[in-house]
Design a protein around this motif. Structure first.
Motif, PDB file in Angstrom:
ATOM      1  N   GLN A   1     -19.797   7.592 -45.698  1.00 60.76           N
ATOM      2  CA  GLN A   1     -19.791   7.482 -44.241  1.00 60.76           C
ATOM      3  C   GLN A   1     -18.851   6.359 -43.790  1.00 60.76           C
ATOM      4  O   GLN A   1     -18.063   6.528 -42.856  1.00 60.76           O
ATOM      5  N   LEU A   2     -18.897   5.234 -44.472  1.00 63.75           N
ATOM      6  CA  LEU A   2     -18.041   4.096 -44.141  1.00 63.75           C
ATOM      7  C   LEU A   2     -16.569   4.421 -44.407  1.00 63.75           C
ATOM      8  O   LEU A   2     -15.690   4.027 -43.637  1.00 63.75           O
ATOM      9  N   ARG A   3     -16.312   5.168 -45.483  1.00 66.70           N
ATOM     10  CA  ARG A   3     -14.936   5.576 -45.802  1.00 66.70           C
ATOM     11  C   ARG A   3     -14.390   6.481 -44.696  1.00 66.70           C
ATOM     12  O   ARG A   3     -13.231   6.348 -44.290  1.00 66.70           O
ATOM     13  N   ASP A   4     -15.231   7.382 -44.198  1.00 62.58           N
ATOM     14  CA  ASP A   4     -14.798   8.256 -43.101  1.00 62.58           C
ATOM     15  C   ASP A   4     -14.509   7.446 -41.839  1.00 62.58           C
ATOM     16  O   ASP A   4     -13.532   7.709 -41.130  1.00 62.58           O
ATOM     17  N   THR A   5     -15.338   6.445 -41.573  1.00 60.39           N
ATOM     18  CA  THR A   5     -15.117   5.558 -40.430  1.00 60.39           C
ATOM     19  C   THR A   5     -13.798   4.811 -40.594  1.00 60.39           C
ATOM     20  O   THR A   5     -13.004   4.715 -39.648  1.00 60.39           O
ATOM     21  N   TYR A   6     -13.550   4.314 -41.782  1.00 63.41           N
ATOM     22  CA  TYR A   6     -12.312   3.590 -42.084  1.00 63.41           C
ATOM     23  C   TYR A   6     -11.099   4.489 -41.838  1.00 63.41           C
ATOM     24  O   TYR A   6     -10.120   4.076 -41.196  1.00 63.41           O
ATOM     25  N   ASN A   7     -11.170   5.726 -42.320  1.00 61.25           N
ATOM     26  CA  ASN A   7     -10.053   6.661 -42.126  1.00 61.25           C
ATOM     27  C   ASN A   7      -9.828   6.960 -40.648  1.00 61.25           C
ATOM     28  O   ASN A   7      -8.680   7.059 -40.202  1.00 61.25           O
ATOM     29  N   ALA A   8     -10.912   7.092 -39.873  1.00 59.85           N
ATOM     30  CA  ALA A   8     -10.780   7.359 -38.442  1.00 59.85           C
ATOM     31  C   ALA A   8     -10.130   6.176 -37.732  1.00 59.85           C
ATOM     32  O   ALA A   8      -9.254   6.359 -36.871  1.00 59.85           O
ATOM     33  N   ILE A   9     -10.532   4.960 -38.103  1.00 58.98           N
ATOM     34  CA  ILE A   9      -9.942   3.760 -37.502  1.00 58.98           C
ATOM     35  C   ILE A   9      -8.455   3.688 -37.843  1.00 58.98           C
ATOM     36  O   ILE A   9      -7.616   3.384 -36.982  1.00 58.98           O
ATOM     37  N   MET A  10      -8.117   3.985 -39.096  1.00 52.99           N
ATOM     38  CA  MET A  10      -6.714   3.970 -39.522  1.00 52.99           C
ATOM     39  C   MET A  10      -5.887   4.976 -38.719  1.00 52.99           C
ATOM     40  O   MET A  10      -4.770   4.673 -38.286  1.00 52.99           O
ATOM     41  N   GLN A  11      -6.434   6.172 -38.530  1.00 55.14           N
ATOM     42  CA  GLN A  11      -5.714   7.196 -37.777  1.00 55.14           C
ATOM     43  C   GLN A  11      -5.497   6.757 -36.322  1.00 55.14           C
ATOM     44  O   GLN A  11      -4.420   6.978 -35.761  1.00 55.14           O
ATOM     45  N   GLN A  12      -6.515   6.132 -35.730  1.00 60.77           N
ATOM     46  CA  GLN A  12      -6.369   5.637 -34.361  1.00 60.77           C
ATOM     47  C   GLN A  12      -5.292   4.558 -34.281  1.00 60.77           C
ATOM     48  O   GLN A  12      -4.485   4.538 -33.347  1.00 60.77           O
ATOM     49  N   ARG A  13      -5.276   3.665 -35.280  1.00 62.28           N
ATOM     50  CA  ARG A  13      -4.279   2.587 -35.292  1.00 62.28           C
ATOM     51  C   ARG A  13      -2.874   3.162 -35.432  1.00 62.28           C
ATOM     52  O   ARG A  13      -1.942   2.761 -34.732  1.00 62.28           O
ATOM     53  N   ILE A  14      -2.721   4.130 -36.331  1.00 60.99           N
ATOM     54  CA  ILE A  14      -1.405   4.739 -36.551  1.00 60.99           C
ATOM     55  C   ILE A  14      -0.923   5.444 -35.285  1.00 60.99           C
ATOM     56  O   ILE A  14       0.251   5.329 -34.908  1.00 60.99           O
ATOM     57  N   ALA A  15      -1.817   6.147 -34.600  1.00 61.50           N
ATOM     58  CA  ALA A  15      -1.457   6.829 -33.353  1.00 61.50           C
ATOM     59  C   ALA A  15      -1.064   5.813 -32.281  1.00 61.50           C
ATOM     60  O   ALA A  15      -0.079   6.014 -31.552  1.00 61.50           O
ATOM     61  N   ALA A  16      -1.806   4.713 -32.195  1.00 63.59           N
ATOM     62  CA  ALA A  16      -1.487   3.677 -31.210  1.00 63.59           C
ATOM     63  C   ALA A  16      -0.145   3.024 -31.526  1.00 63.59           C
ATOM     64  O   ALA A  16       0.653   2.747 -30.620  1.00 63.59           O
ATOM     65  N   GLU A  17       0.129   2.778 -32.810  1.00 59.91           N
ATOM     66  CA  GLU A  17       1.416   2.193 -33.200  1.00 59.91           C
ATOM     67  C   GLU A  17       2.568   3.139 -32.887  1.00 59.91           C
ATOM     68  O   GLU A  17       3.642   2.698 -32.473  1.00 59.91           O
ATOM     69  N   SER A  18       2.341   4.426 -33.039  1.00 60.97           N
ATOM     70  CA  SER A  18       3.368   5.412 -32.715  1.00 60.97           C
ATOM     71  C   SER A  18       3.648   5.413 -31.210  1.00 60.97           C
ATOM     72  O   SER A  18       4.808   5.432 -30.785  1.00 60.97           O
ATOM     73  N   SER A  19       2.585   5.370 -30.406  1.00 58.78           N
ATOM     74  CA  SER A  19       2.751   5.314 -28.952  1.00 58.78           C
ATOM     75  C   SER A  19       3.469   4.044 -28.539  1.00 58.78           C
ATOM     76  O   SER A  19       4.337   4.057 -27.658  1.00 58.78           O
ATOM     77  N   LEU A  20       3.115   2.931 -29.167  1.00 59.08           N
ATOM     78  CA  LEU A  20       3.754   1.653 -28.864  1.00 59.08           C
ATOM     79  C   LEU A  20       5.251   1.716 -29.165  1.00 59.08           C
ATOM     80  O   LEU A  20       6.076   1.267 -28.359  1.00 59.08           O
ATOM     81  N   SER A  21       5.608   2.297 -30.285  1.00 62.65           N
ATOM     82  CA  SER A  21       7.009   2.425 -30.663  1.00 62.65           C
ATOM     83  C   SER A  21       7.771   3.271 -29.642  1.00 62.65           C
ATOM     84  O   SER A  21       8.897   2.925 -29.250  1.00 62.65           O
ATOM     85  N   GLU A  22       7.139   4.336 -29.188  1.00 64.24           N
ATOM     86  CA  GLU A  22       7.761   5.214 -28.202  1.00 64.24           C
ATOM     87  C   GLU A  22       7.978   4.465 -26.881  1.00 64.24           C
ATOM     88  O   GLU A  22       9.042   4.554 -26.268  1.00 64.24           O
ATOM     89  N   ILE A  23       6.980   3.708 -26.460  1.00 61.88           N
ATOM     90  CA  ILE A  23       7.089   2.943 -25.212  1.00 61.88           C
ATOM     91  C   ILE A  23       8.203   1.906 -25.326  1.00 61.88           C
ATOM     92  O   ILE A  23       8.982   1.709 -24.389  1.00 61.88           O
ATOM     93  N   GLU A  24       8.300   1.248 -26.473  1.00 63.97           N
ATOM     94  CA  GLU A  24       9.356   0.251 -26.665  1.00 63.97           C
ATOM     95  C   GLU A  24      10.742   0.883 -26.566  1.00 63.97           C
ATOM     96  O   GLU A  24      11.660   0.293 -25.984  1.00 63.97           O
ATOM     97  N   LYS A  25      10.890   2.095 -27.113  1.00 65.25           N
ATOM     98  CA  LYS A  25      12.189   2.787 -27.024  1.00 65.25           C
ATOM     99  C   LYS A  25      12.515   3.137 -25.574  1.00 65.25           C
ATOM    100  O   LYS A  25      13.658   2.986 -25.130  1.00 65.25           O
TER     101      LYS A  25
END
Length: 122
Positions: free
Chosen positions: A14-38
């Protein structure tokens, strides 16, 4: 597998699944941030009186360069805060995962289910 190990294993999964979900959210946010910076780079390279538009639903709406820059900078700040919070969460959950994995391994070794504790070995 001992019942205590089974409970810890289920918590680990259960904790591993939570970790993966948090990672996916972070990666999506970093992608959006990169797009905004461009987009901010492009906007800053335009003249102050350039015609600019933004998407509002399925419609392009005329805006001003200054308004768009302010809106994007606000989004950028929010994303940076979100990324920081997600990284902190990620670190906390990763620490818990590592701790739980070590506890689980000890339990399994003590019960002879893993490692050199198997009966009948030479």
């Amino acid at each position: 597998m001992p019942p205590e190990a089974e409970v810890k294993y289920n918590k680990y999964v259960q904790l591993r699944d939570t970790y993966n979900a948090i990672m996916q959210q972070r990666i999506a946010a970093e992608s959006s941030l990169s797009e905004i910076e461009k987009v901010l780079e492009v906007l800053n390279s335009l003249s102050d009186n350039a015609e600019v538009y933004k998407m509002s639903g399925f419609v392009l709406v005329k805006s001003t360069k200054g308004d768009l820059i302010k809106e994007l900078q606000d989004r950028k700040e929010n994303l940076e805060l979100k990324i920081k919070a997600l990284k902190n969460q990620e670190d906390l959950v990763k620490g818990e995962l590592d701790k739980l994995a070590a506890e689980l391994q000890k339990l399994l070794q003590a019960s002879g289910a893993v490692g050199g504790g198997a009966p009948g070995g030479a």
